[in-house]
Design a protein around this motif. Structure first.
Motif, PDB file in Angstrom:
ATOM      1  N   ALA A  43       6.011  -6.054 -11.090  1.00 49.19           N
ATOM      2  CA  ALA A  43       4.667  -6.389 -10.625  1.00 49.19           C
ATOM      3  C   ALA A  43       4.394  -5.773  -9.255  1.00 49.19           C
ATOM      4  O   ALA A  43       3.288  -5.284  -8.985  1.00 49.19           O
ATOM      5  N   ILE A  44       5.381  -5.764  -8.382  1.00 48.20           N
ATOM      6  CA  ILE A  44       5.201  -5.191  -7.048  1.00 48.20           C
ATOM      7  C   ILE A  44       4.970  -3.692  -7.141  1.00 48.20           C
ATOM      8  O   ILE A  44       4.070  -3.142  -6.493  1.00 48.20           O
ATOM      9  N   THR A  45       5.768  -2.999  -7.961  1.00 48.77           N
ATOM     10  CA  THR A  45       5.587  -1.544  -8.098  1.00 48.77           C
ATOM     11  C   THR A  45       4.238  -1.220  -8.739  1.00 48.77           C
ATOM     12  O   THR A  45       3.582  -0.245  -8.354  1.00 48.77           O
ATOM     13  N   GLU A  46       3.800  -2.048  -9.676  1.00 49.51           N
ATOM     14  CA  GLU A  46       2.492  -1.817 -10.296  1.00 49.51           C
ATOM     15  C   GLU A  46       1.370  -1.962  -9.273  1.00 49.51           C
ATOM     16  O   GLU A  46       0.445  -1.146  -9.222  1.00 49.51           O
ATOM     17  N   ARG A  47       1.450  -2.985  -8.417  1.00 48.87           N
ATOM     18  CA  ARG A  47       0.428  -3.164  -7.383  1.00 48.87           C
ATOM     19  C   ARG A  47       0.444  -2.009  -6.382  1.00 48.87           C
ATOM     20  O   ARG A  47      -0.609  -1.560  -5.924  1.00 48.87           O
ATOM     21  N   ARG A  48       1.624  -1.508  -6.056  1.00 44.92           N
ATOM     22  CA  ARG A  48       1.695  -0.364  -5.131  1.00 44.92           C
ATOM     23  C   ARG A  48       1.084   0.885  -5.760  1.00 44.92           C
ATOM     24  O   ARG A  48       0.408   1.657  -5.071  1.00 44.92           O
ATOM     25  N   GLN A  49       1.314   1.081  -7.034  1.00 45.83           N
ATOM     26  CA  GLN A  49       0.732   2.238  -7.720  1.00 45.83           C
ATOM     27  C   GLN A  49      -0.788   2.129  -7.764  1.00 45.83           C
ATOM     28  O   GLN A  49      -1.505   3.123  -7.566  1.00 45.83           O
ATOM     29  N   GLN A 103      -2.660   0.497  -5.601  1.00 42.29           N
ATOM     30  CA  GLN A 103      -3.153   0.728  -4.242  1.00 42.29           C
ATOM     31  C   GLN A 103      -3.166   2.216  -3.908  1.00 42.29           C
ATOM     32  O   GLN A 103      -4.093   2.724  -3.272  1.00 42.29           O
ATOM     33  N   ALA A 104      -2.126   2.946  -4.336  1.00 38.82           N
ATOM     34  CA  ALA A 104      -2.085   4.395  -4.087  1.00 38.82           C
ATOM     35  C   ALA A 104      -3.207   5.099  -4.836  1.00 38.82           C
ATOM     36  O   ALA A 104      -3.859   6.005  -4.297  1.00 38.82           O
ATOM     37  N   LEU A 105      -3.465   4.674  -6.078  1.00 38.47           N
ATOM     38  CA  LEU A 105      -4.540   5.268  -6.865  1.00 38.47           C
ATOM     39  C   LEU A 105      -5.900   4.999  -6.230  1.00 38.47           C
ATOM     40  O   LEU A 105      -6.750   5.901  -6.143  1.00 38.47           O
ATOM     41  N   LEU A 106      -6.098   3.775  -5.747  1.00 42.09           N
ATOM     42  CA  LEU A 106      -7.354   3.451  -5.070  1.00 42.09           C
ATOM     43  C   LEU A 106      -7.501   4.247  -3.776  1.00 42.09           C
ATOM     44  O   LEU A 106      -8.610   4.681  -3.431  1.00 42.09           O
ATOM     45  N   ALA A 125      -8.600   7.683  -4.703  1.00 45.92           N
ATOM     46  CA  ALA A 125     -10.007   7.675  -5.115  1.00 45.92           C
ATOM     47  C   ALA A 125     -10.934   7.598  -3.902  1.00 45.92           C
ATOM     48  O   ALA A 125     -11.978   8.269  -3.847  1.00 45.92           O
ATOM     49  N   ARG A 126     -10.546   6.791  -2.905  1.00 40.63           N
ATOM     50  CA  ARG A 126     -11.360   6.693  -1.684  1.00 40.63           C
ATOM     51  C   ARG A 126     -11.405   8.025  -0.940  1.00 40.63           C
ATOM     52  O   ARG A 126     -12.451   8.443  -0.438  1.00 40.63           O
ATOM     53  N   LYS A 127     -10.237   8.674  -0.854  1.00 40.06           N
ATOM     54  CA  LYS A 127     -10.198   9.994  -0.187  1.00 40.06           C
ATOM     55  C   LYS A 127     -11.083  10.995  -0.913  1.00 40.06           C
ATOM     56  O   LYS A 127     -11.807  11.770  -0.286  1.00 40.06           O
ATOM     57  N   LEU A 128     -11.044  10.988  -2.218  1.00 43.94           N
ATOM     58  CA  LEU A 128     -11.869  11.895  -3.015  1.00 43.94           C
ATOM     59  C   LEU A 128     -13.351  11.619  -2.792  1.00 43.94           C
ATOM     60  O   LEU A 128     -14.151  12.566  -2.642  1.00 43.94           O
TER      61      LEU A 128
END
Length: 88
Positions: A66-72, A74-77, A80-83
């Motif tokens: 669950a922790i690794t999924e939340r980190r992934q 957050q990285a994806l978001l 997306a924000r940078k884009l």
């Protein structure tokens, strides 16, 4: 008086409770027969959590997966924000 002292030996030699008191010292009460705690600290009949305690079940919020999924996520978001910022 000597009669009393003669019969207190087994009582004084009995195993003591392994719990700590609120003041930090060890509990000095005798342990319940066959247990490591006195009657006040969990050695009494029926004390303790019930079998298959529903309150002790794990919810899985802090599992490694669950922790690794939340980190992934957050990285994806973040990507997306940078884009979106670059598109402005």
């Amino acid at each position: 008086m000597s009669h009393h002292l003669r019969h207190t030996g087994p009582m004084l030699a009995s195993p003591r409770c392994g719990a700590k008191t609120r003041s930090g010292g060890a509990c000095r009460s005798p342990a319940v027969h066959g247990k490591k705690r006195c009657r006040m600290h969990g050695g009494a009949q029926g004390s303790g959590a019930p079998k298959a305690n529903q309150n002790a079940r794990k919810h899985g919020l802090f599992t490694r997966d669950a922790i690794t999924e939340r980190r992934q996520i957050q990285a994806l978001l973040g990507d997306a924000r940078k884009l979106l910022e670059e598109m402005k």
